[in-house]
Scaffold this motif. Sequence first.
Motif, PDB file in Angstrom:
ATOM      1  N   ARG A  45     -33.790  39.873 -25.505  1.00 37.35           N
ATOM      2  CA  ARG A  45     -33.187  39.941 -24.173  1.00 37.35           C
ATOM      3  C   ARG A  45     -31.670  39.773 -24.236  1.00 37.35           C
ATOM      4  O   ARG A  45     -30.954  40.380 -23.432  1.00 37.35           O
ATOM      5  CB  ARG A  45     -33.797  38.878 -23.252  1.00 37.35           C
ATOM      6  CG  ARG A  45     -35.221  39.118 -22.831  1.00 37.35           C
ATOM      7  CD  ARG A  45     -35.468  40.463 -22.185  1.00 37.35           C
ATOM      8  NE  ARG A  45     -34.599  40.773 -21.085  1.00 37.35           N
ATOM      9  CZ  ARG A  45     -34.902  40.593 -19.799  1.00 37.35           C
ATOM     10  NH1 ARG A  45     -36.079  40.091 -19.470  1.00 37.35           N
ATOM     11  NH2 ARG A  45     -34.059  40.927 -18.865  1.00 37.35           N
ATOM     12  N   VAL A  46     -31.185  38.950 -25.170  1.00 36.03           N
ATOM     13  CA  VAL A  46     -29.732  38.797 -25.300  1.00 36.03           C
ATOM     14  C   VAL A  46     -29.105  40.102 -25.785  1.00 36.03           C
ATOM     15  O   VAL A  46     -28.077  40.554 -25.259  1.00 36.03           O
ATOM     16  CB  VAL A  46     -29.389  37.635 -26.246  1.00 36.03           C
ATOM     17  CG1 VAL A  46     -27.908  37.658 -26.614  1.00 36.03           C
ATOM     18  CG2 VAL A  46     -29.738  36.302 -25.606  1.00 36.03           C
ATOM     19  N   ILE A  47     -29.725  40.708 -26.807  1.00 41.49           N
ATOM     20  CA  ILE A  47     -29.223  42.002 -27.289  1.00 41.49           C
ATOM     21  C   ILE A  47     -29.293  43.029 -26.170  1.00 41.49           C
ATOM     22  O   ILE A  47     -28.362  43.812 -25.944  1.00 41.49           O
ATOM     23  CB  ILE A  47     -30.028  42.466 -28.512  1.00 41.49           C
ATOM     24  CG1 ILE A  47     -29.817  41.509 -29.686  1.00 41.49           C
ATOM     25  CG2 ILE A  47     -29.629  43.885 -28.915  1.00 41.49           C
ATOM     26  CD1 ILE A  47     -30.718  41.785 -30.873  1.00 41.49           C
ATOM     27  N   SER A  48     -30.416  43.007 -25.448  1.00 39.56           N
ATOM     28  CA  SER A  48     -30.571  43.919 -24.321  1.00 39.56           C
ATOM     29  C   SER A  48     -29.512  43.660 -23.262  1.00 39.56           C
ATOM     30  O   SER A  48     -28.955  44.606 -22.678  1.00 39.56           O
ATOM     31  CB  SER A  48     -31.968  43.755 -23.711  1.00 39.56           C
ATOM     32  OG  SER A  48     -32.064  44.394 -22.462  1.00 39.56           O
ATOM     33  N   PHE A 298     -32.781  34.982 -18.585  1.00 40.42           N
ATOM     34  CA  PHE A 298     -33.512  35.451 -19.763  1.00 40.42           C
ATOM     35  C   PHE A 298     -34.235  34.306 -20.457  1.00 40.42           C
ATOM     36  O   PHE A 298     -35.304  34.499 -21.053  1.00 40.42           O
ATOM     37  CB  PHE A 298     -32.560  36.119 -20.755  1.00 40.42           C
ATOM     38  CG  PHE A 298     -31.998  37.430 -20.284  1.00 40.42           C
ATOM     39  CD1 PHE A 298     -32.556  38.078 -19.191  1.00 40.42           C
ATOM     40  CD2 PHE A 298     -30.919  38.001 -20.915  1.00 40.42           C
ATOM     41  CE1 PHE A 298     -32.034  39.285 -18.743  1.00 40.42           C
ATOM     42  CE2 PHE A 298     -30.397  39.205 -20.480  1.00 40.42           C
ATOM     43  CZ  PHE A 298     -30.954  39.843 -19.390  1.00 40.42           C
ATOM     44  N   ILE A 299     -33.650  33.110 -20.414  1.00 38.77           N
ATOM     45  CA  ILE A 299     -34.297  31.961 -21.051  1.00 38.77           C
ATOM     46  C   ILE A 299     -35.602  31.647 -20.337  1.00 38.77           C
ATOM     47  O   ILE A 299     -36.648  31.441 -20.975  1.00 38.77           O
ATOM     48  CB  ILE A 299     -33.343  30.751 -21.039  1.00 38.77           C
ATOM     49  CG1 ILE A 299     -32.094  31.056 -21.871  1.00 38.77           C
ATOM     50  CG2 ILE A 299     -34.054  29.506 -21.560  1.00 38.77           C
ATOM     51  CD1 ILE A 299     -30.975  30.059 -21.699  1.00 38.77           C
ATOM     52  N   HIS A 300     -35.562  31.640 -19.016  1.00 39.08           N
ATOM     53  CA  HIS A 300     -36.781  31.429 -18.231  1.00 39.08           C
ATOM     54  C   HIS A 300     -37.792  32.528 -18.522  1.00 39.08           C
ATOM     55  O   HIS A 300     -38.990  32.263 -18.702  1.00 39.08           O
ATOM     56  CB  HIS A 300     -36.431  31.401 -16.740  1.00 39.08           C
ATOM     57  CG  HIS A 300     -37.597  31.123 -15.850  1.00 39.08           C
ATOM     58  ND1 HIS A 300     -38.498  32.104 -15.483  1.00 39.08           N
ATOM     59  CD2 HIS A 300     -38.029  29.986 -15.247  1.00 39.08           C
ATOM     60  CE1 HIS A 300     -39.422  31.593 -14.700  1.00 39.08           C
ATOM     61  NE2 HIS A 300     -39.166  30.299 -14.539  1.00 39.08           N
ATOM     62  N   TYR A 301     -37.320  33.758 -18.581  1.00 39.67           N
ATOM     63  CA  TYR A 301     -38.212  34.892 -18.862  1.00 39.67           C
ATOM     64  C   TYR A 301     -38.874  34.741 -20.229  1.00 39.67           C
ATOM     65  O   TYR A 301     -40.069  34.999 -20.388  1.00 39.67           O
ATOM     66  CB  TYR A 301     -37.416  36.186 -18.805  1.00 39.67           C
ATOM     67  CG  TYR A 301     -38.218  37.413 -19.154  1.00 39.67           C
ATOM     68  CD1 TYR A 301     -38.912  38.113 -18.174  1.00 39.67           C
ATOM     69  CD2 TYR A 301     -38.281  37.887 -20.460  1.00 39.67           C
ATOM     70  CE1 TYR A 301     -39.655  39.234 -18.482  1.00 39.67           C
ATOM     71  CE2 TYR A 301     -39.029  39.002 -20.790  1.00 39.67           C
ATOM     72  CZ  TYR A 301     -39.706  39.678 -19.791  1.00 39.67           C
ATOM     73  OH  TYR A 301     -40.450  40.783 -20.123  1.00 39.67           O
ATOM     74  N   ALA A 302     -38.091  34.324 -21.224  1.00 37.33           N
ATOM     75  CA  ALA A 302     -38.625  34.192 -22.579  1.00 37.33           C
ATOM     76  C   ALA A 302     -39.748  33.165 -22.635  1.00 37.33           C
ATOM     77  O   ALA A 302     -40.806  33.408 -23.238  1.00 37.33           O
ATOM     78  CB  ALA A 302     -37.502  33.813 -23.553  1.00 37.33           C
ATOM     79  N   THR A 334     -36.987  25.350 -21.312  1.00 38.59           N
ATOM     80  CA  THR A 334     -36.408  26.260 -20.323  1.00 38.59           C
ATOM     81  C   THR A 334     -35.116  25.682 -19.763  1.00 38.59           C
ATOM     82  O   THR A 334     -34.092  26.371 -19.678  1.00 38.59           O
ATOM     83  CB  THR A 334     -37.395  26.523 -19.163  1.00 38.59           C
ATOM     84  OG1 THR A 334     -38.596  27.087 -19.668  1.00 38.59           O
ATOM     85  CG2 THR A 334     -36.772  27.496 -18.149  1.00 38.59           C
ATOM     86  N   PHE A 335     -35.145  24.395 -19.400  1.00 40.08           N
ATOM     87  CA  PHE A 335     -34.018  23.809 -18.675  1.00 40.08           C
ATOM     88  C   PHE A 335     -32.776  23.613 -19.549  1.00 40.08           C
ATOM     89  O   PHE A 335     -31.677  24.080 -19.187  1.00 40.08           O
ATOM     90  CB  PHE A 335     -34.425  22.474 -18.063  1.00 40.08           C
ATOM     91  CG  PHE A 335     -33.267  21.759 -17.414  1.00 40.08           C
ATOM     92  CD1 PHE A 335     -32.714  22.247 -16.234  1.00 40.08           C
ATOM     93  CD2 PHE A 335     -32.731  20.618 -17.988  1.00 40.08           C
ATOM     94  CE1 PHE A 335     -31.637  21.604 -15.637  1.00 40.08           C
ATOM     95  CE2 PHE A 335     -31.652  19.975 -17.390  1.00 40.08           C
ATOM     96  CZ  PHE A 335     -31.113  20.468 -16.215  1.00 40.08           C
ATOM     97  N   TRP A 336     -32.904  22.917 -20.684  1.00 37.42           N
ATOM     98  CA  TRP A 336     -31.708  22.554 -21.440  1.00 37.42           C
ATOM     99  C   TRP A 336     -30.968  23.767 -21.994  1.00 37.42           C
ATOM    100  O   TRP A 336     -29.728  23.830 -21.884  1.00 37.42           O
ATOM    101  CB  TRP A 336     -32.065  21.558 -22.542  1.00 37.42           C
ATOM    102  CG  TRP A 336     -32.526  20.250 -21.975  1.00 37.42           C
ATOM    103  CD1 TRP A 336     -33.788  19.738 -22.002  1.00 37.42           C
ATOM    104  CD2 TRP A 336     -31.737  19.292 -21.249  1.00 37.42           C
ATOM    105  NE1 TRP A 336     -33.842  18.528 -21.345  1.00 37.42           N
ATOM    106  CE2 TRP A 336     -32.595  18.223 -20.869  1.00 37.42           C
ATOM    107  CE3 TRP A 336     -30.392  19.240 -20.883  1.00 37.42           C
ATOM    108  CZ2 TRP A 336     -32.134  17.137 -20.152  1.00 37.42           C
ATOM    109  CZ3 TRP A 336     -29.928  18.149 -20.160  1.00 37.42           C
ATOM    110  CH2 TRP A 336     -30.799  17.115 -19.800  1.00 37.42           C
ATOM    111  N   PRO A 337     -31.645  24.766 -22.563  1.00 42.34           N
ATOM    112  CA  PRO A 337     -30.907  25.979 -22.963  1.00 42.34           C
ATOM    113  C   PRO A 337     -30.285  26.705 -21.767  1.00 42.34           C
ATOM    114  O   PRO A 337     -29.194  27.277 -21.886  1.00 42.34           O
ATOM    115  CB  PRO A 337     -31.980  26.836 -23.651  1.00 42.34           C
ATOM    116  CG  PRO A 337     -33.002  25.864 -24.125  1.00 42.34           C
ATOM    117  CD  PRO A 337     -33.030  24.800 -23.065  1.00 42.34           C
TER     118      PRO A 337
END
Length: 460
Positions: A45-48, A298-302, A334-337
């Motif tokens: 997702r980051v690359i995307s 994206f972090i939540h999505y992952a 999810t939260f800390w990142p």
Amino acid sequence: METRSEAAASSGPYARLRGLLARLTGGTHEASVTKRLAGTIFIIRVISAAMAYLAQILLARWMTGSDYGIYVYVWTWVLLLGATMDFGMASSAQKIIPEYRTRGDHARLRGFLAGSRWLVLATSTAVALLLAGLIHLLSPWIDPNAILPLYVGCLALPPFVVANTQDGIARSHDWMRLALMPQFIIRQTLIIGLTAGALMLGIGLSATVALLASAAAVLIAVIGQTIVINRRLADHVGPGEKAYDVGGWLAISLPIMLVESFYQLLSYTDVLMLQQFRSSEEVGVYFAVVKTLALVSFIHYAMAATTAHRFAEYNAIGDKDRLSAYVAHAIKWTFWPSLAATVTLLAFGKPLLWLFGPSFVGGYEIMFVAATGLVVRSAIGPVERLLNMLGHQRICATAYAVSFVMNVGLCIALVPRYGGMGAAAATSLSLTFETILLFYVVRSRLGLHVLAFGKARPAR
């Protein structure tokens, strides 16, 4: 009898080191696997996001401000409708497939893997045709420059919906790269390549041309994904009898569809409402802000993509303690990142927005307001997936519906006067309200403390 070396390994600095490593890696096999898979999803997702960001920067610079605003408006509709026209099959696959596997019901499993995709293809095609007819009927009241782009958007819907469904099927088998690469890497690459090719051929990059390139990218990516996923499923499941429990699928999927629909509406209401009250250029600036903050979501999505089918699996086998520990792990990661990503993006917000063009830097203050809601929402992790997988889809949909209505009302009140700042404030307030609702729903229904702060209680 314990040897001296075993005793040394079970106490002292060796034990403390192992304990530290266990805490850092999650302590369990499931936690380690989850973080590995979530890491894979997050990297994709980051690359995307970087590619999508580049694509939006190029489109904003290659197109006029008005054309770019129309493109953003129509593509937002494609994203919104495409994510909800699968009847919830993309998400319900992560509940249905683990349950069929747990029961050893291979006939229904084969039926779902094949039938769900044909079902969503047929229904999304019918809906796309109906929407095209509606656009024709409403054309006297639609901006003439947006009519042809809207028709092109209808073309993109069926392959977009099939891609979402196959995403859910692949995630249920832990095939994360197969689930996400076609939609988020290959599609973005094709959009950039096709639009650049149009410019090289001397074709003016209007909103219609950009949407044609995007629709072609969606179609090419889903064809490739279909070929690969069919081969893998043939090896993984094997041939045999197929049973089609369409009624059972819809009984699970339709309530989830309501959840997904209200979630998507809540996600895109700000952009769509802004289009109604403000200029296309202002919509473009706000969209750039949203894209810049996408890393947080994206972090939540992952985590949601990685954990949903395991929530269903642990619930199906009745392992409540394992489920509780896994939920707490998912919330923490999810939260800390998300918080760290938000701080980083706000620190570099101005240069990131400048990449779209000097005029886009004016949206920097909006970033702080928009980021607030995302951080608050991340504090309870992917609990909407938890509720969906454990059979509480209706109450989850109700919470999302109330939050959506609140968002619409706030947008109507704030957007005409405050523009993008009003849209960001409306969305952040609605996300905060949604977070509070979901926290109390999970605590009352499941007996879990789903907050990044505090101690989780065992599931009932």
